[in-house]
Scaffold this motif. Sequence first.
Motif, PDB file in Angstrom:
ATOM      1  N   ASP A  28       0.796  -1.216   0.000  1.00  0.00           N
ATOM      2  CA  ASP A  28       0.000   0.000   0.000  1.00  0.00           C
ATOM      3  C   ASP A  28       0.833   1.273   0.000  1.00  0.00           C
ATOM      4  OD1 ASP A  28      -2.348  -1.436   0.014  1.00  0.00           O
ATOM      5  OD2 ASP A  28      -2.513  -1.437   2.192  1.00  0.00           O
ATOM      6  N   ALA A  29       2.123   1.172  -0.239  1.00  0.00           N
ATOM      7  CA  ALA A  29       2.981   2.359  -0.226  1.00  0.00           C
ATOM      8  C   ALA A  29       2.482   3.366  -1.263  1.00  0.00           C
ATOM      9  CB  ALA A  29       4.428   1.975  -0.509  1.00  0.00           C
ATOM     10  N   ALA A  30       2.467   4.618  -0.865  1.00  0.00           N
ATOM     11  CA  ALA A  30       2.001   5.693  -1.745  1.00  0.00           C
ATOM     12  C   ALA A  30       3.186   6.509  -2.235  1.00  0.00           C
ATOM     13  CB  ALA A  30       1.027   6.586  -0.985  1.00  0.00           C
ATOM     14  N   THR A  31       2.994   7.169  -3.358  1.00  0.00           N
ATOM     15  CA  THR A  31       3.991   8.106  -3.879  1.00  0.00           C
ATOM     16  C   THR A  31       3.431   9.511  -3.722  1.00  0.00           C
ATOM     17  OG1 THR A  31       4.849   6.504  -5.460  1.00  0.00           O
ATOM     18  CG2 THR A  31       5.294   8.827  -5.921  1.00  0.00           C
ATOM     19  N   HIS A  32       4.238  10.403  -3.156  1.00  0.00           N
ATOM     20  CA  HIS A  32       3.830  11.788  -2.908  1.00  0.00           C
ATOM     21  C   HIS A  32       4.761  12.714  -3.691  1.00  0.00           C
ATOM     22  CE1 HIS A  32       1.480  10.391   0.598  1.00  0.00           C
ATOM     23  NE2 HIS A  32       2.518   9.595   0.815  1.00  0.00           N
ATOM     24  N   ARG A  33       4.200  13.577  -4.497  1.00  0.00           N
ATOM     25  CA  ARG A  33       5.004  14.568  -5.226  1.00  0.00           C
ATOM     26  C   ARG A  33       5.237  15.771  -4.328  1.00  0.00           C
ATOM     27  NH1 ARG A  33       3.400  14.610 -11.561  1.00  0.00           N
ATOM     28  NH2 ARG A  33       3.944  12.427 -11.873  1.00  0.00           N
ATOM     29  N   VAL A  34       6.496  16.055  -4.080  1.00  0.00           N
ATOM     30  CA  VAL A  34       6.868  17.115  -3.149  1.00  0.00           C
ATOM     31  C   VAL A  34       7.005  18.446  -3.882  1.00  0.00           C
ATOM     32  CG1 VAL A  34       8.633  17.911  -1.533  1.00  0.00           C
ATOM     33  CG2 VAL A  34       8.092  15.470  -1.692  1.00  0.00           C
ATOM     34  N   ASP A  35       6.393  19.483  -3.319  1.00  0.00           N
ATOM     35  CA  ASP A  35       6.601  20.852  -3.800  1.00  0.00           C
ATOM     36  C   ASP A  35       7.899  21.323  -3.162  1.00  0.00           C
ATOM     37  OD1 ASP A  35       6.470  23.472  -4.659  1.00  0.00           O
ATOM     38  OD2 ASP A  35       4.925  24.047  -3.221  1.00  0.00           O
ATOM     39  N   ARG A  90      13.587  10.045  -6.084  1.00  0.00           N
ATOM     40  CA  ARG A  90      12.592   9.265  -5.345  1.00  0.00           C
ATOM     41  C   ARG A  90      13.257   8.749  -4.077  1.00  0.00           C
ATOM     42  NH1 ARG A  90       8.121   7.526  -8.022  1.00  0.00           N
ATOM     43  NH2 ARG A  90       8.164   5.474  -7.042  1.00  0.00           N
ATOM     44  N   VAL A  91      12.666   9.092  -2.940  1.00  0.00           N
ATOM     45  CA  VAL A  91      13.220   8.717  -1.641  1.00  0.00           C
ATOM     46  C   VAL A  91      12.150   7.962  -0.860  1.00  0.00           C
ATOM     47  CG1 VAL A  91      14.255   9.574   0.489  1.00  0.00           C
ATOM     48  CG2 VAL A  91      14.658  10.797  -1.658  1.00  0.00           C
ATOM     49  N   THR A  92      12.503   6.776  -0.380  1.00  0.00           N
ATOM     50  CA  THR A  92      11.586   5.968   0.411  1.00  0.00           C
ATOM     51  C   THR A  92      11.684   6.365   1.879  1.00  0.00           C
ATOM     52  OG1 THR A  92      11.827   4.139  -1.146  1.00  0.00           O
ATOM     53  CG2 THR A  92      10.937   3.608   1.036  1.00  0.00           C
ATOM     54  N   LEU A  93      10.543   6.633   2.484  1.00  0.00           N
ATOM     55  CA  LEU A  93      10.514   7.062   3.886  1.00  0.00           C
ATOM     56  C   LEU A  93      10.758   5.902   4.835  1.00  0.00           C
ATOM     57  CD1 LEU A  93       7.382   9.384   3.833  1.00  0.00           C
ATOM     58  CD2 LEU A  93       9.786  10.079   3.948  1.00  0.00           C
ATOM     59  N   GLY A  94      11.552   6.177   5.857  1.00  0.00           N
ATOM     60  CA  GLY A  94      11.731   5.246   6.958  1.00  0.00           C
ATOM     61  C   GLY A  94      10.730   5.582   8.047  1.00  0.00           C
ATOM     62  N   PRO A  95      10.588   4.722   9.050  1.00  0.00           N
ATOM     63  CA  PRO A  95       9.658   5.011  10.144  1.00  0.00           C
ATOM     64  C   PRO A  95      10.161   6.178  10.995  1.00  0.00           C
ATOM     65  CG  PRO A  95      10.911   3.010  10.593  1.00  0.00           C
ATOM     66  CD  PRO A  95      11.268   3.438   9.199  1.00  0.00           C
ATOM     67  N   GLY A  96       9.230   6.957  11.525  1.00  0.00           N
ATOM     68  CA  GLY A  96       9.599   8.086  12.368  1.00  0.00           C
ATOM     69  C   GLY A  96       9.771   9.356  11.561  1.00  0.00           C
TER      70      GLY A  96
END
Length: 119
Positions: A28-35, A90-96
């Motif tokens: 369910d990982a989402a992709t978010h486009r960052v401004d 593209r950067v994958t988020l870690g927890p926290g």
Amino acid sequence: MAQGSGSATRGLALGGLLAACLLLGVADAATHRVDWSFNADNWSKGKSFRAGDVLEFNYDPSVHNVVAVDAGGYSGCRSSGTPYSSGSDRVTLGPGTNYFICSLNGHCGMGMKMTVNAS
């Protein structure tokens, strides 16, 4: 016949792994486009993020970059972390809490930095 049962066992193991990933939300990982601009921290406010989500940074690499830093790098605008400079990163988020800055031309000190909290 012994060869066929090994394939079936591998298939069941792979199916079990896929089911576990689905239960854990990995699929369910989402992709978010960052401004990615001087108000980037405002962009992340009020949004929900999960570990495994991907941030997509699009920017002009001749004037900006993205550096994933720790809390000290964020507060002190030190680019001691992982640099990205393609302009389409593209950067994958870690927890926290995840911290990002632009380390070029004093931009971090002018507010081009962002925190993202991933559950």
